[in-house]
Design a protein around this motif. Sequence first.
Motif, PDB file in Angstrom:
ATOM      1  N   GLN A 112       0.817  -1.215   0.000  1.00 35.62           N
ATOM      2  CA  GLN A 112       0.000   0.000   0.000  1.00 35.62           C
ATOM      3  C   GLN A 112       0.848   1.261   0.000  1.00 35.62           C
ATOM      4  N   VAL A 113       2.078   1.163   0.443  1.00 35.22           N
ATOM      5  CA  VAL A 113       2.957   2.337   0.458  1.00 35.22           C
ATOM      6  C   VAL A 113       3.995   2.246  -0.661  1.00 35.22           C
ATOM      7  N   LYS A 114       3.642   1.570  -1.730  1.00 30.70           N
ATOM      8  CA  LYS A 114       4.554   1.308  -2.839  1.00 30.70           C
ATOM      9  C   LYS A 114       5.236   2.576  -3.356  1.00 30.70           C
ATOM     10  N   ASP A 115       4.530   3.683  -3.387  1.00 32.07           N
ATOM     11  CA  ASP A 115       5.095   4.912  -3.932  1.00 32.07           C
ATOM     12  C   ASP A 115       6.202   5.494  -3.064  1.00 32.07           C
ATOM     13  N   THR A 116       6.358   5.000  -1.857  1.00 30.06           N
ATOM     14  CA  THR A 116       7.375   5.546  -0.970  1.00 30.06           C
ATOM     15  C   THR A 116       8.628   4.680  -0.934  1.00 30.06           C
ATOM     16  N   TYR A 117       8.709   3.677  -1.813  1.00 37.28           N
ATOM     17  CA  TYR A 117       9.880   2.812  -1.836  1.00 37.28           C
ATOM     18  C   TYR A 117      11.116   3.628  -2.180  1.00 37.28           C
ATOM     19  N   PRO A 118      12.210   3.372  -1.473  1.00 34.35           N
ATOM     20  CA  PRO A 118      13.446   4.077  -1.819  1.00 34.35           C
ATOM     21  C   PRO A 118      14.126   3.444  -3.038  1.00 34.35           C
ATOM     22  N   THR A 119      14.834   4.247  -3.772  1.00 30.49           N
ATOM     23  CA  THR A 119      15.680   3.766  -4.859  1.00 30.49           C
ATOM     24  C   THR A 119      17.103   4.129  -4.475  1.00 30.49           C
ATOM     25  N   VAL A 120      17.993   3.145  -4.534  1.00 37.22           N
ATOM     26  CA  VAL A 120      19.394   3.394  -4.188  1.00 37.22           C
ATOM     27  C   VAL A 120      20.277   2.914  -5.329  1.00 37.22           C
ATOM     28  N   LYS A 121      21.475   3.407  -5.353  1.00 37.99           N
ATOM     29  CA  LYS A 121      22.472   2.934  -6.321  1.00 37.99           C
ATOM     30  C   LYS A 121      22.980   1.575  -5.850  1.00 37.99           C
ATOM     31  N   ALA A 122      23.303   0.710  -6.786  1.00 38.50           N
ATOM     32  CA  ALA A 122      23.763  -0.635  -6.436  1.00 38.50           C
ATOM     33  C   ALA A 122      24.943  -0.582  -5.466  1.00 38.50           C
ATOM     34  N   GLY A 123      25.814   0.381  -5.648  1.00 40.15           N
ATOM     35  CA  GLY A 123      26.973   0.515  -4.774  1.00 40.15           C
ATOM     36  C   GLY A 123      26.626   0.905  -3.353  1.00 40.15           C
ATOM     37  N   GLU A 124      25.372   1.321  -3.118  1.00 41.86           N
ATOM     38  CA  GLU A 124      24.940   1.714  -1.776  1.00 41.86           C
ATOM     39  C   GLU A 124      24.123   0.632  -1.080  1.00 41.86           C
ATOM     40  N   LEU A 125      23.912  -0.506  -1.738  1.00 42.56           N
ATOM     41  CA  LEU A 125      23.155  -1.588  -1.115  1.00 42.56           C
ATOM     42  C   LEU A 125      23.893  -2.089   0.110  1.00 42.56           C
ATOM     43  N   ARG A 126      23.116  -2.560   1.101  1.00 39.02           N
ATOM     44  CA  ARG A 126      23.730  -3.139   2.284  1.00 39.02           C
ATOM     45  C   ARG A 126      22.936  -4.360   2.727  1.00 39.02           C
ATOM     46  N   VAL A 157      29.284  -4.075  -8.946  1.00 43.53           N
ATOM     47  CA  VAL A 157      28.830  -4.498  -7.626  1.00 43.53           C
ATOM     48  C   VAL A 157      28.236  -5.891  -7.765  1.00 43.53           C
ATOM     49  N   HIS A 158      28.727  -6.821  -6.971  1.00 44.59           N
ATOM     50  CA  HIS A 158      28.226  -8.194  -6.970  1.00 44.59           C
ATOM     51  C   HIS A 158      27.332  -8.345  -5.738  1.00 44.59           C
ATOM     52  N   VAL A 159      26.052  -8.579  -5.978  1.00 43.51           N
ATOM     53  CA  VAL A 159      25.075  -8.672  -4.892  1.00 43.51           C
ATOM     54  C   VAL A 159      24.592 -10.115  -4.786  1.00 43.51           C
TER      55      VAL A 159
END
Length: 99
Positions: A34-48, A71-73
């Motif tokens: 329901q809060v789909k529009d508030t999902y964050p988008t990050v750069k692959a290099g910032e994934l944790r 970046v290997h995830v």
Amino acid sequence: MAVAIRELGLVATPEQARELAAALVRAADEAEAQVKDTYPTVKAGELRRGDVRTGERVITVDRVRIDGDTVHVTWASDAGRHWTQSYAADADIDLRRRA
């Protein structure tokens, strides 16, 4: 589903506990959808580790390794599967939830 509560503990059969857990997961997924529009988008290099990707299934970042501009995830699914994908460090990754 009848569940007895004793003092501060919860008493249930294994089947009842699984049903309750599944219902809680479904409710959490519906609330997040329901809060789909508030999902964050990050750069692959910032994934944790612990970040959760958007989509129908729960896919969680298990490991991130940066090799120059790549970046290997390593992802982990809610079904227990693991796989590794490579991204450009500046690739946009949509998340359901940040760790």
